[in-house]
Design a protein around this motif. Structure first.
Motif, PDB file in Angstrom:
ATOM      1  N   ALA A 206       4.990  -4.376   5.277  1.00 45.40           N
ATOM      2  CA  ALA A 206       6.816  -4.489   4.689  1.00 45.40           C
ATOM      3  C   ALA A 206       7.481  -4.155   3.406  1.00 45.40           C
ATOM      4  O   ALA A 206       8.162  -3.419   3.636  1.00 45.40           O
ATOM      5  N   ALA A 207       5.938  -4.661   2.735  1.00 42.10           N
ATOM      6  CA  ALA A 207       6.570  -4.268   1.212  1.00 42.10           C
ATOM      7  C   ALA A 207       6.100  -2.661   0.837  1.00 42.10           C
ATOM      8  O   ALA A 207       6.291  -2.337  -0.403  1.00 42.10           O
ATOM      9  N   GLY A 208       5.577  -2.124   1.281  1.00 47.94           N
ATOM     10  CA  GLY A 208       4.739  -0.713   0.912  1.00 47.94           C
ATOM     11  C   GLY A 208       3.709  -0.985   0.061  1.00 47.94           C
ATOM     12  O   GLY A 208       3.410  -0.225  -0.462  1.00 47.94           O
ATOM     13  N   LEU A 209       2.568  -1.927   0.130  1.00 46.23           N
ATOM     14  CA  LEU A 209       1.967  -2.407  -0.582  1.00 46.23           C
ATOM     15  C   LEU A 209       0.465  -2.177   0.511  1.00 46.23           C
ATOM     16  O   LEU A 209       0.707  -2.722   1.263  1.00 46.23           O
ATOM     17  N   PRO A 210      -0.505  -1.946  -0.528  1.00 48.67           N
ATOM     18  CA  PRO A 210      -1.924  -1.267   0.685  1.00 48.67           C
ATOM     19  C   PRO A 210      -2.383  -3.407   0.246  1.00 48.67           C
ATOM     20  O   PRO A 210      -2.247  -3.527  -0.001  1.00 48.67           O
ATOM     21  N   LEU A 211      -3.069  -3.378   1.553  1.00 52.64           N
ATOM     22  CA  LEU A 211      -4.207  -3.866   2.267  1.00 52.64           C
ATOM     23  C   LEU A 211      -5.339  -4.321   1.623  1.00 52.64           C
ATOM     24  O   LEU A 211      -6.341  -3.499   1.833  1.00 52.64           O
ATOM     25  N   ARG A 212      -5.380  -4.643   0.218  1.00 54.05           N
ATOM     26  CA  ARG A 212      -6.912  -4.593  -0.561  1.00 54.05           C
ATOM     27  C   ARG A 212      -7.758  -5.708  -0.130  1.00 54.05           C
ATOM     28  O   ARG A 212      -7.968  -6.881  -0.807  1.00 54.05           O
ATOM     29  N   PRO A 213      -8.843  -4.944   0.637  1.00 54.39           N
ATOM     30  CA  PRO A 213     -10.197  -5.829   0.822  1.00 54.39           C
ATOM     31  C   PRO A 213     -10.417  -7.164   0.068  1.00 54.39           C
ATOM     32  O   PRO A 213     -10.769  -8.342   0.469  1.00 54.39           O
ATOM     33  N   GLN A 214     -10.677  -6.668  -1.093  1.00 53.44           N
ATOM     34  CA  GLN A 214     -11.283  -7.339  -2.344  1.00 53.44           C
ATOM     35  C   GLN A 214     -10.381  -8.174  -2.788  1.00 53.44           C
ATOM     36  O   GLN A 214     -10.632  -9.316  -3.328  1.00 53.44           O
TER      37      GLN A 214
END
Length: 350
Positions: A206-214
């Motif tokens: 919703a904030a336009g931020l990527p999901l970083r698995p690390q």
């Protein structure tokens, strides 16, 4: 000195049946009459024999609260609330510690103590929906926590997806962009860790931020030690996080410790948010920003629903109730701010 019900009736100027109704809570009595009877009870120093009353009705007067961790402050605080509420309703609450062990949970669920307790409030971790559906015990059961859904029993919990979303939304609002989650765990997709993780991922999107698995740290448990270890691993990344959302306050407090040991400033370098609002978080250094479930409402409602079903006063379908939560901003995400309401009580029929 103990007086019988007849003496109370004479003192209050009412019938013996009216006194019995007030003392035993059988049926509604007018407030004025009830007060007259209560004054007579107080003046005569009458103390009802609760054990005898329960035995006459084929009950023991004991209810159980089964939790996965006795040493978790969240459950300790919840238990204290439930004990007081049960006592006020004429019941004694006993504690059961399952240690999050599946066999222990199944023994409780299947009614190994059915001759001892009148009903059970249960916070399960390892059992699933099918286990609850196959339950053979006929004593009332109220579920708390997020391990089980869609079963014919009352269930009281917060909306964990919304709680996780609120935590991340707060971190985004103070300018954080590399937000880690400590507490991802394997298991059924309806466990609270998965629900809070879902709130985390949805809020990032919703904030336009990527999901970083690390930046998603798995933990074996949800203790201070797990939070400390996970935070150390996150700090070793080439691009460490600038904020951390802990599965619970214990994990977040462990993360605070690791940050202090690494010489990182909180919240300047890394902001931290937990869930539970345990007392320890109010005295940590820095104090911990948290998502605070309404523990008082959870404890009171669980006991009231259970006792009502034990006494046959609840004949409606089981309810799923989502109790309120709120964001409490403290030093770990900046200067203190008054708490803001972020959830609501939403009962629904199952």
């Amino acid at each position: 000195m103990s007086f019988n019900l007849k003496a109370i009736a004479e003192r209050a100027g009412v019938s013996l049946s009216t006194v019995s109704n007030v003392v035993n809570g059988y049926r509604p009595v007018g407030e004025h009459t009830r007060q007259r009877v209560q004054r007579a009870i107080d003046e005569l120093g009458y103390s009802p024999n609760l054990s005898a009353r329960h035995l006459r009705r084929g009950r023991t007067g004991l209810i159980a609260l089964a939790i996965p961790e006795l040493n978790n402050p969240y459950f300790a605080e919840l238990a204290e609330i439930a004990i007081r509420e049960a006592a006020g309703l004429g019941y004694t609450l006993v504690m059961e510690n399952t240690a999050a062990d599946r066999e222990a949970e199944l023994l409780l669920l299947d009614g190994s103590q059915r001759r001892i307790i009148d009903g059970l409030i249960f916070s399960p971790v390892r059992i699933d929906r099918d286990d609850v559906l196959s339950r053979t015990a006929d004593s009332p059961l109220v579920l708390i926590g997020e391990g089980v859904y869609d079963v014919p029993h009352d269930h009281i919990a917060i909306d964990n997806v919304a709680a996780g979303h609120a935590a991340i939304q707060h971190l985004v609002s103070i300018g954080r962009r590399r937000i880690a989650f400590i507490g991802a765990a394997p298991g059924a997709d309806r466990q609270s860790a998965h629900l809070r993780m879902r709130g985390y991922t949805e809020a990032l999107a919703a904030a336009g931020l990527p999901l970083r698995p690390q930046l998603v740290a798995r933990t074996d448990e949800f203790s201070r030690l797990d939070g400390r270890r996970a935070m150390r691993d996150l700090l070793a990344l080439a691009e460490p996080p600038d904020a951390v959302f802990g599965y619970n306050d214990l994990v977040a407090i462990g993360a605070l410790r690791a940050l202090t040991e690494a010489g990182r400033r909180v919240p300047q370098d890394v902001a931290v948010v937990g869930i539970d609002d345990i007392e320890e978080g109010r005295f940590s250094s820095p104090t911990l920003t948290t998502i605070a479930p309404d523990k008082a409402e959870i404890g009171r409602l669980a006991v009231r629903r259970l006792v009502a079903r034990i006494e046959g006063r609840e004949v409606d379908a089981p309810l799923t109730v989502q109790t309120p939560f709120r964001l409490i901003r403290r030093e770990s995400t900046g200067s203190w701010q008054p708490p803001t309401q972020a959830g609501s009580t939403r009962p629904s029929r199952q």
